[in-house]
Design a protein around this motif. Structure first.
Motif, PDB file in Angstrom:
ATOM      1  N   TYR A 193      -6.737 102.217 168.828  1.00  0.00           N
ATOM      2  CA  TYR A 193      -5.531 101.454 169.132  1.00  0.00           C
ATOM      3  C   TYR A 193      -4.784 101.133 167.834  1.00  0.00           C
ATOM      4  CZ  TYR A 193      -8.583  97.536 167.803  1.00  0.00           C
ATOM      5  OH  TYR A 193      -9.431  96.699 167.130  1.00  0.00           O
ATOM      6  N   GLY A 194      -3.461 101.097 167.914  1.00  0.00           N
ATOM      7  CA  GLY A 194      -2.636 100.853 166.747  1.00  0.00           C
ATOM      8  C   GLY A 194      -2.877  99.484 166.136  1.00  0.00           C
ATOM      9  N   ALA A 195      -2.854  99.430 164.797  1.00  0.00           N
ATOM     10  CA  ALA A 195      -3.108  98.180 164.097  1.00  0.00           C
ATOM     11  C   ALA A 195      -2.461  98.215 162.716  1.00  0.00           C
ATOM     12  CB  ALA A 195      -4.613  97.932 163.968  1.00  0.00           C
ATOM     13  N   GLU A 196      -2.297  97.027 162.140  1.00  0.00           N
ATOM     14  CA  GLU A 196      -1.820  96.881 160.769  1.00  0.00           C
ATOM     15  C   GLU A 196      -2.886  96.185 159.942  1.00  0.00           C
ATOM     16  OE1 GLU A 196       3.016  96.480 161.008  1.00  0.00           O
ATOM     17  OE2 GLU A 196       1.815  94.695 161.454  1.00  0.00           O
ATOM     18  N   PHE A 197      -3.006  96.612 158.671  1.00  0.00           N
ATOM     19  CA  PHE A 197      -4.054  96.064 157.813  1.00  0.00           C
ATOM     20  C   PHE A 197      -3.577  96.142 156.366  1.00  0.00           C
ATOM     21  CE2 PHE A 197      -8.149  96.253 155.516  1.00  0.00           C
ATOM     22  CZ  PHE A 197      -8.800  95.169 156.091  1.00  0.00           C
ATOM     23  N   GLU A 198      -3.851  95.098 155.617  1.00  0.00           N
ATOM     24  CA  GLU A 198      -3.409  95.083 154.222  1.00  0.00           C
ATOM     25  C   GLU A 198      -4.412  95.797 153.327  1.00  0.00           C
ATOM     26  OE1 GLU A 198      -2.581  91.753 150.827  1.00  0.00           O
ATOM     27  OE2 GLU A 198      -1.582  91.451 152.768  1.00  0.00           O
ATOM     28  N   LEU A 199      -3.950  96.804 152.632  1.00  0.00           N
ATOM     29  CA  LEU A 199      -4.759  97.554 151.672  1.00  0.00           C
ATOM     30  C   LEU A 199      -4.039  97.598 150.343  1.00  0.00           C
ATOM     31  CD1 LEU A 199      -5.919 100.660 153.777  1.00  0.00           C
ATOM     32  CD2 LEU A 199      -7.343  98.754 153.011  1.00  0.00           C
ATOM     33  N   ASP A 200      -4.741  97.148 149.291  1.00  0.00           N
ATOM     34  CA  ASP A 200      -4.170  97.166 147.943  1.00  0.00           C
ATOM     35  C   ASP A 200      -2.812  96.475 147.906  1.00  0.00           C
ATOM     36  OD1 ASP A 200      -6.375  98.678 147.059  1.00  0.00           O
ATOM     37  OD2 ASP A 200      -5.407 100.533 147.702  1.00  0.00           O
ATOM     38  N   GLY A 201      -2.721  95.362 148.628  1.00  0.00           N
ATOM     39  CA  GLY A 201      -1.510  94.570 148.611  1.00  0.00           C
ATOM     40  C   GLY A 201      -0.371  95.111 149.448  1.00  0.00           C
ATOM     41  N   LYS A 202      -0.637  96.172 150.193  1.00  0.00           N
ATOM     42  CA  LYS A 202       0.414  96.778 151.014  1.00  0.00           C
ATOM     43  C   LYS A 202      -0.042  96.852 152.464  1.00  0.00           C
ATOM     44  CE  LYS A 202       3.308 100.920 151.398  1.00  0.00           C
ATOM     45  NZ  LYS A 202       3.600 102.283 150.860  1.00  0.00           N
ATOM     46  N   LEU A 203       0.855  96.482 153.391  1.00  0.00           N
ATOM     47  CA  LEU A 203       0.528  96.532 154.804  1.00  0.00           C
ATOM     48  C   LEU A 203       0.564  97.978 155.297  1.00  0.00           C
ATOM     49  CD1 LEU A 203      -0.174  94.405 156.966  1.00  0.00           C
ATOM     50  CD2 LEU A 203       2.215  94.482 157.696  1.00  0.00           C
ATOM     51  N   GLN A 204      -0.579  98.463 155.778  1.00  0.00           N
ATOM     52  CA  GLN A 204      -0.700  99.846 156.232  1.00  0.00           C
ATOM     53  C   GLN A 204      -0.855  99.871 157.751  1.00  0.00           C
ATOM     54  OE1 GLN A 204      -0.523 102.479 154.325  1.00  0.00           O
ATOM     55  NE2 GLN A 204      -1.207 101.956 152.260  1.00  0.00           N
ATOM     56  N   ARG A 205      -0.398 100.958 158.337  1.00  0.00           N
ATOM     57  CA  ARG A 205      -0.555 101.141 159.778  1.00  0.00           C
ATOM     58  C   ARG A 205      -1.560 102.250 160.067  1.00  0.00           C
ATOM     59  NH1 ARG A 205       5.281 100.177 162.829  1.00  0.00           N
ATOM     60  NH2 ARG A 205       5.490  98.001 162.148  1.00  0.00           N
ATOM     61  N   GLY A 206      -2.429 101.982 161.008  1.00  0.00           N
ATOM     62  CA  GLY A 206      -3.456 102.946 161.385  1.00  0.00           C
ATOM     63  C   GLY A 206      -4.059 102.544 162.711  1.00  0.00           C
ATOM     64  N   TYR A 207      -5.406 102.556 162.769  1.00  0.00           N
ATOM     65  CA  TYR A 207      -6.074 102.346 164.057  1.00  0.00           C
ATOM     66  C   TYR A 207      -7.279 101.422 163.937  1.00  0.00           C
ATOM     67  CZ  TYR A 207      -3.398 106.443 165.521  1.00  0.00           C
ATOM     68  OH  TYR A 207      -2.379 107.323 165.806  1.00  0.00           O
ATOM     69  N   GLY A 208      -7.454 100.587 164.956  1.00  0.00           N
ATOM     70  CA  GLY A 208      -8.724  99.942 165.206  1.00  0.00           C
ATOM     71  C   GLY A 208      -9.546 100.845 166.121  1.00  0.00           C
ATOM     72  N   LEU A 209     -10.822 100.542 166.257  1.00  0.00           N
ATOM     73  CA  LEU A 209     -11.728 101.418 167.011  1.00  0.00           C
ATOM     74  C   LEU A 209     -12.626 100.607 167.934  1.00  0.00           C
ATOM     75  CD1 LEU A 209     -13.169 104.199 167.503  1.00  0.00           C
ATOM     76  CD2 LEU A 209     -14.619 103.618 165.533  1.00  0.00           C
ATOM     77  N   MET A 210     -12.614 100.988 169.209  1.00  0.00           N
ATOM     78  CA  MET A 210     -13.573 100.484 170.185  1.00  0.00           C
ATOM     79  C   MET A 210     -14.440 101.648 170.654  1.00  0.00           C
ATOM     80  SD  MET A 210     -11.367  97.995 172.679  1.00  0.00           S
ATOM     81  CE  MET A 210     -10.203  96.776 172.052  1.00  0.00           C
ATOM     82  N   VAL A 211     -15.700 101.348 170.974  1.00  0.00           N
ATOM     83  CA  VAL A 211     -16.625 102.383 171.417  1.00  0.00           C
ATOM     84  C   VAL A 211     -17.442 101.868 172.602  1.00  0.00           C
ATOM     85  CG1 VAL A 211     -18.597 103.840 170.775  1.00  0.00           C
ATOM     86  CG2 VAL A 211     -16.824 103.352 169.084  1.00  0.00           C
ATOM     87  N   GLY A 212     -17.634 102.748 173.587  1.00  0.00           N
ATOM     88  CA  GLY A 212     -18.596 102.450 174.643  1.00  0.00           C
ATOM     89  C   GLY A 212     -18.058 101.743 175.855  1.00  0.00           C
ATOM     90  N   GLY A 213     -16.792 102.000 176.219  1.00  0.00           N
ATOM     91  CA  GLY A 213     -16.264 101.429 177.454  1.00  0.00           C
ATOM     92  C   GLY A 213     -16.376 102.408 178.608  1.00  0.00           C
TER      93      GLY A 213
END
Length: 535
Positions: A193-213
C-alpha cells in the motif's frame, strides 16, 4: 461419487502448467476420457468444471490491475457471445469469468485472448492469482504513487513462472498506491500500500507491506511488517515472501490450513509477524527498514465511482455501476466502442466491487459520454445499493454453492432502490452462496452467507446475516446476528436494518457505527421485524 484427488501428490507428478498439453489433447478428441488428475490441474489455466459437471466449464481470465483497452474488451465480449452464451462476470479480483465453456473450444479461446495480450495462466489453482490494484492508478490526483507499474511487473514475473507454479494453495498479491487502500491489502497474502516516509531528511514515497491476509471459512487479517519499501526494493521482498510460502512444508501437511495466513496467524503453526519479518530478512540477506505502522484509512471499501478530474489536466474518469458484476457479451462490445470513441487511451478499468471505470475522457466530451452510456444501458450514477452489491457466482454455476446469489442480489438492489429512492448513505451488501466467502461477506456492512432452512416442512434457500465488516483503520470481520433467514425475506431484512440505521443516525455516522452501538440480539430483532416466527 468421483474419487477424492490428493492434489499435493498430483502436483509432484505433474506441474500444473504442463496440463495445457492435455487440455489441447482432450479438446481435439472430445470423446477421449479425461483423467481426473488432469481435470484438477485445469485450474492452472483458469478452468473449473461448471455445476453440475456435465461438460461445461467456467473460464476465468486475468486482468492485472483491472486495466483493459477497447480491443481487449471487444475480444472478451466476442468470446462470451461465441462460446459462453453471452455471459461475462466481473470478479472481485478485477477479472472476467465466462460460463458455459466447452473444453473443445478452449484452445481457440486462449488463442483469441492471446491475440490481444490476455492470459488465463494462473487465474485459478495453487499459483499466483491475478495481481490486483487501484483502478485509478496513474490518474488519481491524490495518490501516493502509481501502483500499476509495480502490479504489472509482479504479474509479468509470476505469470507462468515454473519456479512458482507449485505453491501450497492460492496466492494473492495486491498493489495499491492510492490513499484509500481500495485494493484491500488487509485480505491479501501480500498487500502493498502507498506510503510516505522520511529518508535522509527527504520525504519519499513508496510502499508499506502487509502479509498473510485472506477470507474463506477462517478469515484472518494481514499482519503489517512495519517497514517502508522504496519502489525498487519491493521486488526482492515479495520474492522472498513467495519463496517462504512455496517452501513451507508445514503448510502442505494440511490443505485446510495451506494458505499463507496460517503461517502468520494460526494459533498452532503461526510464527507471528516479528518472526515472519525475520524470515524475510534471512532470505534477502539484510534487515528491512523499520517504520512505525502507517495510519490506515478510515473508509477503504470504495472503488472510486463517480466523475472525477484526473491528474492529467483536462481529463476525467467516469465510474459505472454494474450490479453484481454481470454483463453480456454485447454489453462489453458496446462498452469497447464507447471507450474507443470517448477515451483518449481507449481505457477501461475493472474494480474489485464488480464495477468499471472509463478513464482519459476530455472534459468537453463528458456530457456526450454520459449520454452514450445511458443509451447503451449503463448507469454512471448508480444508487448506493446498486453500486455496492457484490456477489459470488452462486448455485447457478458453482459446485460448492448452496444458494443462488446473482439474481437475488440484483433483485434486492432494485427493491431497496424502490423503497429508499433518495438514499445517500453507503451500505455495502456482499452475497456468498456458501461459507467460503467468495463474495467477501466477511467484510461487508451486510454480509449474506448462504445455507438452507426449513419453512412449512420444506427446505428452502436461506442466508445467515453478518454485520459490521470492513477493512482499514477500524478493520473487523462481520459478525453473525441472524441465522437462516429465508431468501424471500432478505430484502425485508436489509430494509429493516437500513431504515433503523437512518432513524438512529444523527451526525453522519456510518452503518458500521450503528452496528457497534447495538447488541447482536437487538440487531436480530430488527432483522426479523414483520417476519413469521422461526420454526
Amino acid at each position: 461419487m468421483a474419487p477424492r484427488i490428493d492434489i499435493e501428490s498430483v502436483k509432484k507428478r505433474k506441474d500444473g502448467l504442463a496440463v495445457i498439453r492435455d487440455i489441447e489433447r482432450y479438446a481435439a478428441s472430445p470423446d477421449l476420457p479425461q483423467d481426473p488428475e488432469d481435470i484438477a490441474l485445469y485450474r492452472w489455466y483458469g478452468i473449473y468444471q461448471q455445476r453440475p459437471k456435465d461438460g461445461y466449464h467456467m473460464l476465468r481470465i486475468k486482468v492485472p490491475n483491472g486495466q483493459l483497452n477497447g480491443n481487449q474488451l471487444r475480444a472478451i465480449g466476442g468470446i462470451a457471445n461465441d462460446f459462453g452464451r453471452g455471459l461475462a462476470d466481473i470478479t472481485t479480483r478485477q477479472n472476467f469469468q465466462y460460463h458455459w465453456i466447452e473444453l473443445r473450444h478452449v484452445p481457440e479461446i486462449l488463442s483469441r485472448l492471446a491475440g490481444v495480450g490476455i492470459s488465463t495462466v494462473g487465474a485459478c489453482g495453487d499459483i499466483t492469482r491475478n495481481v490486483v490494484g487501484c483502478p485509478v492508478a496513474g490518474i488519481d490526483a491524490d495518490e501516493f504513487i502509481d501502483g500499476s507499474i509495480l502490479a504489472h511487473e509482479l504479474a509479468n514475473y509470476y505469470s507462468g513462472n515454473p519456479h512458482f507454479s507449485n505453491l501450497p494453495r492460492k496466492y494473492k498479491i495486491s498493489v495499491c498506491g492510492c490513499r484509500l487502500h481500495c485494493a484491500q491489502p488487509d485480505i491479501n497474502d501480500v498487500g502493498l500500500y502507498g506510503a510516505e516516509f522520511e529518508l535522509d531528511g527527504k520525504l519519499q514515497r513508496g510502499y508499506g507491506l502487509m502479509v498473510g491476509g485472506g477470507l474463506s471459512t477462517k478469515p484472518l487479517f494481514a499482519v503489517d511488517m512495519n517497514t517502508f519499501l522504496l519502489p525498487h526494493e519491493v521486488f526482492e521482498v515479495v520474492k522472498a515472501v513467495t519463496e517462504i510460502f512455496r517452501d513451507s512444508e508445514i503448510l502442505r501437511a494440511d490443505r485446510s490450513k495451506a494458505r499463507l495466513k496460517f503461517l502468520l496467524s494460526d494459533p498452532k503453526i503461526g510464527v507471528g509477524g516479528d518472526r515472519f519479518r525475520a524470515m524475510i530478512e534471512e532470505r534477502i540477506g539484510h534487515p528491512l527498514r523499520h517504520a512505525t505502522p502507517f495510519r490506515r484509512p478510515l473508509d477503504t471499501e470504495t472503488d472510486h465511482l463517480g466523475i472525477h478530474p484526473q491528474k492529467q489536466p483536462g481529463l476525467y474518469y467516469v465510474g459505472v455501476g454494474v450490479t453484481v458484476g454481470r454483463l453480456s457479451g454485447d454489453d462489453l462490445i458496446r462498452l469497447a466502442d464507447i471507450a474507443d470513441e470517448f477515451s483518449t487511451q481507449s481505457s477501461i478499468r475493472n474494480t474489485n466491487k464488480q464495477n468499471f471505470i472509463i478513464s482519459h475522457i476530455p472534459e468537453e466530451k463528458l456530457s456526450q459520454l454520459r449520454g452514450a452510456l445511458k443509451a447503451a444501458g449503463f448507469d454512471d450514477m448508480p444508487s448506493v445499493f446498486k453500486r455496492s452489491v457484490v456477489s459470488c457466482t452462486g448455485i447457478e454455476f458453482c459446485n460448492l454453492a448452496i444458494t443462488e446469489t446473482k439474481e437475488l442480489g440484483r433483485r434486492v438492489a432494485d427493491e431497496l432502490e424502490e423503497r429508499f429512492p433518495e438514499a445517500s448513505k453507503q451500505l455495502r451488501i456482499h452475497f456468498s452462496g456458501c461459507p467460503n466467502n467468495c463474495g467477501q461477506n466477511a467484510i461487508g456492512d451486510v454480509g449474506l452467507r448462504g445455507g438452507l432452512t426449513k419453512v412449512n416442512g420444506e427446505m428452502v434457500q436461506a442466508f445467515d446475516i453478518l454485520l459490521g465488516g470492513t477493512t482499514g483503520e477500524n478493520r473487523a470481520f462481520a459478525e453473525t446476528v441472524s441465522k437462516k433467514i429465508p431468501a424471500t425475506f432478505i430484502t425485508d431484512a436489509i430494509a429493516n436494518l437500513y431504515r433503523t440505521y437512518l432513524g438512529w443516525c444523527s451526525n453522519g455516522e456510518t452503518f458500521n457505527a450503528f452496528v457497534k452501538a447495538h447488541t447482536a440480539e437487538q440487531l436480530d430483532a430488527v432483522v426479523r421485524e414483520g417476519m413469521p416466527p422461526k420454526e
